[in-house]
Each structure stands twice: as C-alpha cells, then as structure tokens.
Design an enzyme around this catalytic site. Sequence first.
Site, short mmCIF file in Angstrom:
data_model
loop_
_atom_site.label_atom_id
_atom_site.label_comp_id
_atom_site.label_asym_id
_atom_site.label_seq_id
_atom_site.Cartn_x
_atom_site.Cartn_y
_atom_site.Cartn_z
N ARG A 6 -3.45 45.37 -16.46
CA ARG A 6 -2.47 44.51 -17.16
C ARG A 6 -1.19 45.30 -17.43
NH1 ARG A 6 -1.70 39.57 -17.17
NH2 ARG A 6 -3.79 39.02 -17.87
N HIS A 14 4.82 42.16 -9.12
CA HIS A 14 4.70 41.49 -10.42
C HIS A 14 5.07 42.46 -11.56
CE1 HIS A 14 2.95 39.17 -13.68
NE2 HIS A 14 2.52 38.24 -12.88
N GLU A 23 10.05 39.35 -11.32
CA GLU A 23 9.27 39.70 -10.13
C GLU A 23 9.99 39.29 -8.84
OE1 GLU A 23 5.56 37.64 -10.77
OE2 GLU A 23 5.89 37.77 -12.93
O1 TA6 Z 1 4.02 35.73 -12.67
C1 TA6 Z 1 3.75 34.70 -13.57
C2 TA6 Z 1 2.29 34.32 -13.51
O2 TA6 Z 1 1.96 33.67 -12.32
C3 TA6 Z 1 1.99 33.47 -14.73
O3 TA6 Z 1 1.71 32.15 -14.36
C4 TA6 Z 1 0.81 34.18 -15.39
O4 TA6 Z 1 -0.40 33.63 -14.89
C5 TA6 Z 1 1.06 35.62 -14.94
O5 TA6 Z 1 1.46 35.49 -13.58
C6 TA6 Z 1 -0.09 36.58 -15.16
O6 TA6 Z 1 -1.07 36.39 -14.23
P1 TA6 Z 1 -2.39 37.34 -14.31
O7 TA6 Z 1 -3.30 36.82 -13.25
O8 TA6 Z 1 -1.93 38.75 -14.06
O9 TA6 Z 1 -2.91 37.19 -15.71
#
Ligand code: TA6
Length: 290
Positions: A57, A156, A260
């Site tokens: 995370r 991300h 991102e």
């Molecule tokens: O990048 C945005 C996103 O797609 C949100 O919708 C949220 O789900 C975030 O990614 C985090 O995703 P994760 O699977 O890392 O918890």
Amino acid sequence: MAGSGSERAAVELCKGINGLDKVYLYGGHVTSWRNDQREELLFVSTKEIFKPPKAIRGGIPICFPQFGSNGSLEQHGFARNKFWSIDTDPPPFPTTSKSFIDLILKPSEEDMQKWPHSYEFRLRVALGNGGDLMLTSRVRNTNGDGKPFTFAFAYHTYFSVSDISEVRVEGLETLDYLDNLENKERFTEQGDALTFESEVDKVYLGAPTKIAILDHEKKRTFVLRKDGLPDAVVWNPWDKKAKTMTDFGDDEYMHMLCVEAAAAEKPITLKPGRGVERKTGTVSGSFKLL
Ligand code: TA6
C-alpha cells in the site's frame, strides 16, 4: 512496514545502488524516493501489512495488464502481486542516470492459465543526477502463436503530501474525465486547478505530458511527466473509505495523493514480436518526460 521477518525476508530487497534500496522484487515495487535532504517523497502506509499476495500500500504499484476492476483479473492486474527478477546484465537504453536497476516479469505456465499471453515486462528504475526518479516500462509480446494482446497500464504513484487540503493539481483543468464515484460517467473538469475536500477517483482523458502537484505547506512541487500514457488518474479515498482499508491509517488520506500516469480508458494493443515503451519520470521532486 509490518509483516513478520520471514515474510519480508521472502521478498528480497533489491540491494539498490545508491538510493534504490527500497525497490522490492515483490511487485517490482518502488517504495521509497528521497530528495537530497533525505525527505521521503512517496507515501507508504504505516499500516502496510506486508503479506503477499496483497499489494504493498503505497510507493509506485505497477498496474498491468489491467487497470481497475474492469476485466477478468484481480483489481489492477497481477504485476504488483508477483515476484519479479533482477536483470543483472541489462541492455543499455537511453536513461542518463547515475544508477538504475532493471526488473523483469515473465509469465509462468500457471500465469498463462489466467492470462493466456506470453510477454516480457522490463521495468527500469533509475535515479537521475538531479535526484530524479525515472521509471521506464518496456513490454514485449513474445506470443509464439502470432496473437496480439491488449493491456491497460498505470504507474499508481502515491505522492507524500503534508496536508491534502493544501494541495493543488495543475494541468488537468478543462479536461474530460471518467468519475469512478459516479459509475464512470464522463464529465468535464472546471477551468482551474484541482483542490481537494472529499473523496476523488477520476480518470482524466488525454492528459498533458506535464502535471504539477503543488504541496503548499512544504513549498514543494512535483511535476509528473509522462510519455506514451494518455490518461492521468487522481485518487484520494478521504476519511470514510480510508476507514474501510485495513492496510491504511484512518487519517492517512490527509498525507497522500495518487496521481497516476496511465493507459486506462483505451488499452494498448501489442502485435507479436512488437514491444512498447511507456515512461514516467521524476526530476528533483518532479516527474519529467523522458
Ligand atoms: O487509482 C484509483 C483506484 O483505481 C481507486 O479506484 C482505488 O480502488 C485505488 O485505485 C486503490 O486500489 P487498490 O487495489 O490498490 O486498493
């Protein structure tokens, strides 16, 4: 980062050269990038439960070959949940940097059951001379059966910010976006910089190569530069959603913002034997075009 010694030992830290020592084989995951004052510029949750196959995370998760949950794979694809390997004899390719590390991901037989394509994903993580962090992804279609494949992709990136309510993002105004909080409906952004006072989860379409993230309190600007990735995703879970995330502190939403570089709306199709290169980079607190 939590997690028992054995789990963490299972994920060999890439003995990075000069400041790349927090690049994990697990997920091909960059989890730290510090400036000359040794300040941490990426956010990683203090509640991070280091437990493969859950993704780390924070830092810069690699979303491949799927973005989001629209598809048959797990959310954001599998690349961030797999163990990559280090290429100890990487090919030269144009990154003027003092140090870099190449990570490779190829599918196992088992992986091919889930996503029936053969590929080589080369992620180069490089630290530039100005303290910049540059990520270059090269994906090659190695399908022997002549079949093309299509994939979505995102870096991300979790930026560390002092106080989300004091952050502005410039470069996305007037663009169309898909709002994940409104069933992916398409809207047009208003004409000035983005500010934040509630949950946001938007995919901006046709975003510029340069996006500025201004941290007012720290008087710091990240300038995210991207090459070959048309979209930009902006996400902050805010308080309510933060409370539902076990690997995220209740108030950590105040100290992070995901911006991102992505190919989210229109996936990339790769013919066999062809490769594609997608980059994002940072220059002393900013991301620059490579
Ligand atoms: O990048 C945005 C996103 O797609 C949100 O919708 C949220 O789900 C975030 O990614 C985090 O995703 P994760 O699977 O890392 O918890």
